[in-house]
Design a protein around this motif. Sequence first.
Motif, PDB file in Angstrom:
ATOM      1  N   LYS A   1      30.813  17.500  22.929  1.00 55.61           N
ATOM      2  CA  LYS A   1      29.333  17.559  23.642  1.00 55.61           C
ATOM      3  C   LYS A   1      28.141  18.030  23.053  1.00 55.61           C
ATOM      4  CE  LYS A   1      29.589  19.927  27.505  1.00 55.61           C
ATOM      5  NZ  LYS A   1      29.916  20.811  28.430  1.00 55.61           N
TER       6      LYS A   1
ATOM      7  N   THR B   1      25.811  15.444  28.242  1.00 58.77           N
ATOM      8  CA  THR B   1      25.587  16.122  29.631  1.00 58.77           C
ATOM      9  C   THR B   1      26.088  15.294  30.690  1.00 58.77           C
ATOM     10  OG1 THR B   1      23.302  15.275  29.817  1.00 58.77           O
ATOM     11  CG2 THR B   1      23.534  17.375  28.492  1.00 58.77           C
ATOM     12  N   TYR B   2      26.270  15.987  31.828  1.00 62.62           N
ATOM     13  CA  TYR B   2      26.991  15.285  32.963  1.00 62.62           C
ATOM     14  C   TYR B   2      26.426  15.612  34.184  1.00 62.62           C
ATOM     15  CZ  TYR B   2      30.419  14.157  29.445  1.00 62.62           C
ATOM     16  OH  TYR B   2      31.056  13.405  28.123  1.00 62.62           O
TER      17      TYR B   2
ATOM     18  N   ASP C   1      29.770  18.484  38.262  1.00 63.81           N
ATOM     19  CA  ASP C   1      30.880  19.139  37.567  1.00 63.81           C
ATOM     20  C   ASP C   1      31.968  18.083  37.869  1.00 63.81           C
ATOM     21  OD1 ASP C   1      29.352  21.636  37.085  1.00 63.81           O
ATOM     22  OD2 ASP C   1      30.169  22.406  38.930  1.00 63.81           O
TER      23      ASP C   1
ATOM     24  N   GLU D   1      31.611  15.837  34.931  1.00 59.40           N
ATOM     25  CA  GLU D   1      32.321  16.492  33.642  1.00 59.40           C
ATOM     26  C   GLU D   1      33.717  16.793  33.513  1.00 59.40           C
ATOM     27  OE1 GLU D   1      31.182  20.162  30.664  1.00 59.40           O
ATOM     28  OE2 GLU D   1      29.780  19.670  32.055  1.00 59.40           O
TER      29      GLU D   1
ATOM     30  N   ARG E   1      36.154  15.286  30.729  1.00 59.97           N
ATOM     31  CA  ARG E   1      36.935  16.010  29.898  1.00 59.97           C
ATOM     32  C   ARG E   1      38.199  15.649  29.861  1.00 59.97           C
ATOM     33  NH1 ARG E   1      37.482  21.583  28.014  1.00 59.97           N
ATOM     34  NH2 ARG E   1      39.358  21.296  26.848  1.00 59.97           N
TER      35      ARG E   1
END
Length: 90
Positions: A31, A37-38, A41, A44, A48
């Motif tokens: 990252k 950046t996302y 949540d 992200e 991930r």
Amino acid sequence: MNTFMLLVGAVTTFGVATGELAEVVPWTVFKTTFNKTYCSDALETAARAAFDANVAFIQQHNAEEDAGLHGYRCGVNQASARSCVFDICT
């Protein structure tokens, strides 16, 4: 199949001072290095999960390459947190 296609071109972009390639890096390093950046949540978490799946593929493929089954290695790059589905923040 799409994950394989994505990772076939995944050339390692991380190097260390000795000139050896670091083919797999932690999520936080990924990252930071690629300024990821996302916007939520949930996105992200999905990124991930894709990253972890792609890293598992990279490790398996490179183990097979070590055994002589392939003529190339895979590594983490800026697209390593993608799957065949892309979410766009608006």
